[in-house]
Enzyme design. Sequence first.
Site, PDB file in Angstrom:
ATOM      1  N   GLU A   1      16.004  -5.817  13.055  1.00 29.03           N
ATOM      2  CA  GLU A   1      14.944  -5.620  14.059  1.00 29.03           C
ATOM      3  C   GLU A   1      15.146  -6.561  15.238  1.00 29.03           C
ATOM      4  O   GLU A   1      14.859  -6.208  16.385  1.00 29.03           O
ATOM      5  CB  GLU A   1      13.561  -5.833  13.398  1.00 29.03           C
ATOM      6  CG  GLU A   1      13.204  -4.652  12.508  1.00 29.03           C
ATOM      7  CD  GLU A   1      12.266  -4.980  11.354  1.00 29.03           C
ATOM      8  OE1 GLU A   1      11.635  -6.051  11.350  1.00 29.03           O
ATOM      9  OE2 GLU A   1      12.173  -4.141  10.436  1.00 29.03           O
TER      10      GLU A   1
ATOM     11  N   GLU B   1      21.323  -5.142   4.445  1.00 29.66           N
ATOM     12  CA  GLU B   1      20.169  -4.281   4.681  1.00 29.66           C
ATOM     13  C   GLU B   1      20.573  -3.055   5.499  1.00 29.66           C
ATOM     14  O   GLU B   1      20.699  -3.128   6.725  1.00 29.66           O
ATOM     15  CB  GLU B   1      19.096  -5.058   5.459  1.00 29.66           C
ATOM     16  CG  GLU B   1      18.557  -6.258   4.715  1.00 29.66           C
ATOM     17  CD  GLU B   1      17.161  -6.623   5.189  1.00 29.66           C
ATOM     18  OE1 GLU B   1      16.276  -6.705   4.344  1.00 29.66           O
ATOM     19  OE2 GLU B   1      16.953  -6.791   6.399  1.00 29.66           O
TER      20      GLU B   1
ATOM     21  N   SER C   1      13.425  -1.191   1.649  1.00 26.87           N
ATOM     22  CA  SER C   1      12.518  -0.449   0.768  1.00 26.87           C
ATOM     23  C   SER C   1      12.688  -0.805  -0.710  1.00 26.87           C
ATOM     24  O   SER C   1      12.524   0.052  -1.579  1.00 26.87           O
ATOM     25  CB  SER C   1      12.650   1.067   0.992  1.00 26.87           C
ATOM     26  OG  SER C   1      12.357   1.381   2.352  1.00 26.87           O
TER      27      SER C   1
ATOM     28  N   ASN D   1      10.076 -11.030   3.415  1.00 27.57           N
ATOM     29  CA  ASN D   1      10.108 -11.084   4.880  1.00 27.57           C
ATOM     30  C   ASN D   1       8.802 -10.456   5.364  1.00 27.57           C
ATOM     31  O   ASN D   1       8.662  -9.234   5.390  1.00 27.57           O
ATOM     32  CB  ASN D   1      11.328 -10.297   5.385  1.00 27.57           C
ATOM     33  CG  ASN D   1      11.347 -10.176   6.905  1.00 27.57           C
ATOM     34  OD1 ASN D   1      10.580 -10.836   7.606  1.00 27.57           O
ATOM     35  ND2 ASN D   1      12.231  -9.318   7.415  1.00 27.57           N
ATOM     36  N   TRP D   2       7.874 -11.319   5.722  1.00 33.00           N
ATOM     37  CA  TRP D   2       6.544 -10.829   6.096  1.00 33.00           C
ATOM     38  C   TRP D   2       6.532 -10.148   7.457  1.00 33.00           C
ATOM     39  O   TRP D   2       5.541  -9.505   7.815  1.00 33.00           O
ATOM     40  CB  TRP D   2       5.542 -11.991   6.104  1.00 33.00           C
ATOM     41  CG  TRP D   2       5.191 -12.538   4.757  1.00 33.00           C
ATOM     42  CD1 TRP D   2       5.795 -12.263   3.558  1.00 33.00           C
ATOM     43  CD2 TRP D   2       4.126 -13.459   4.478  1.00 33.00           C
ATOM     44  NE1 TRP D   2       5.175 -12.963   2.561  1.00 33.00           N
ATOM     45  CE2 TRP D   2       4.145 -13.706   3.086  1.00 33.00           C
ATOM     46  CE3 TRP D   2       3.157 -14.114   5.260  1.00 33.00           C
ATOM     47  CZ2 TRP D   2       3.232 -14.567   2.474  1.00 33.00           C
ATOM     48  CZ3 TRP D   2       2.262 -14.972   4.642  1.00 33.00           C
ATOM     49  CH2 TRP D   2       2.295 -15.185   3.265  1.00 33.00           C
ATOM     50  N   LYS D   3       7.606 -10.330   8.234  1.00 39.45           N
ATOM     51  CA  LYS D   3       7.663  -9.771   9.602  1.00 39.45           C
ATOM     52  C   LYS D   3       6.426 -10.221  10.386  1.00 39.45           C
ATOM     53  O   LYS D   3       5.937 -11.329  10.161  1.00 39.45           O
ATOM     54  CB  LYS D   3       7.819  -8.246   9.543  1.00 39.45           C
ATOM     55  CG  LYS D   3       8.966  -7.845   8.611  1.00 39.45           C
ATOM     56  CD  LYS D   3       9.421  -6.427   8.757  1.00 39.45           C
ATOM     57  CE  LYS D   3      10.595  -6.187   7.807  1.00 39.45           C
ATOM     58  NZ  LYS D   3      11.168  -4.858   7.925  1.00 39.45           N
TER      59      LYS D   3
ATOM     60  N   GLY E   1      11.997  -0.171   5.843  1.00 34.12           N
ATOM     61  CA  GLY E   1      10.659   0.293   6.182  1.00 34.12           C
ATOM     62  C   GLY E   1      10.525   1.811   6.161  1.00 34.12           C
ATOM     63  O   GLY E   1       9.536   2.357   6.638  1.00 34.12           O
TER      64      GLY E   1
ATOM     65  N   HIS F   1      18.352 -10.431  11.613  1.00 33.14           N
ATOM     66  CA  HIS F   1      17.686  -9.243  11.068  1.00 33.14           C
ATOM     67  C   HIS F   1      17.888  -8.070  12.028  1.00 33.14           C
ATOM     68  O   HIS F   1      17.886  -8.242  13.245  1.00 33.14           O
ATOM     69  CB  HIS F   1      16.188  -9.512  10.863  1.00 33.14           C
ATOM     70  CG  HIS F   1      15.520  -8.430  10.086  1.00 33.14           C
ATOM     71  ND1 HIS F   1      15.129  -7.251  10.669  1.00 33.14           N
ATOM     72  CD2 HIS F   1      15.230  -8.321   8.765  1.00 33.14           C
ATOM     73  CE1 HIS F   1      14.610  -6.466   9.734  1.00 33.14           C
ATOM     74  NE2 HIS F   1      14.656  -7.097   8.573  1.00 33.14           N
TER      75      HIS F   1
ATOM     76  N   GLY G   1      10.565  -6.515   2.531  1.00 38.94           N
ATOM     77  CA  GLY G   1       9.616  -6.443   3.648  1.00 38.94           C
ATOM     78  C   GLY G   1       8.253  -5.996   3.147  1.00 38.94           C
ATOM     79  O   GLY G   1       7.473  -6.788   2.623  1.00 38.94           O
ATOM     80  N   GLY G   2       7.971  -4.704   3.301  1.00 40.20           N
ATOM     81  CA  GLY G   2       6.662  -4.148   2.961  1.00 40.20           C
ATOM     82  C   GLY G   2       6.088  -4.615   1.626  1.00 40.20           C
ATOM     83  O   GLY G   2       4.924  -5.030   1.547  1.00 40.20           O
TER      84      GLY G   2
END
Length: 254
Positions: A100, A170, A216, A13-15, A176, A98, A237-238
Amino acid sequence: MDPSKRRVVIAGNWKMNKTPAQAAELIGELKGAIREPACDVILCVPFTDLQTAVGLTSGTPLKVGAQNLHFEKSGAFTGEVSAPMLKEIGAEYVIIGHSERREYFGETNETVNKKIFAALEEGLKVILCVGETLAQRESGITREWVSLQVKAALCGIDQKQMKDIIIAYEPIWAIGTGKTATAGQAEEVCFYVREAVSELYGLEIAQGLTIQYGGSMNAKNAKELLMQYNVDGGLIGGASLKAADFAAIVGAAK
Ligand code: PGA
């Protein structure tokens, strides 16, 4: 079902990261690093990178997804993107719900449900995200909360449509933050997700469902998380923004 028969899926998930030129560079590196993955690999990129990603991954094992959609097909919804638009550009998957988006963009269980219908109707596959906050975990309502999110999101979805759905657990406190759930915590809640799906659709469908852990996940902790009975993949993500890290996670998914 024997969990070794479930489809294992690692999704990035590149966001809101990577311009099209940067996306092209990262995908170039990923193509070199991930050649014959033992699992499905999906890159969920920003809308503006979709065309680049679809073009550059064609003929490779890498699949492409979006990170959101609007539930209407078209109309006066300034700034929004619909399922037919994603389908035509060549996206195969879409992340829905998601945390966010739930937190910053007013997404609710009801809009998540409508978005799932819109995606499936267009032939897009869904990665549905659920998860609890730290306060919910500490007050002991994780199981109820996550099962409500699952059941509300899937309201009205029939058994056959479940083959096009992946659920990502999640925990919001782990996203994150560098604070990963322990393998035991991930396993426990992924089991609750499967239990909720089993209550809706029966054991066979629940046992066949791919459930990812996200929050994470990285090259170091992936293996232990992915070894859990109810964890069939990861939403990253990251660590999906660095080819070597993402490839290492894909490599851990055997
Ligand atoms: P993270 O994000 O891996 O950076 O924690 C996961 C996600 O939000 O999907």
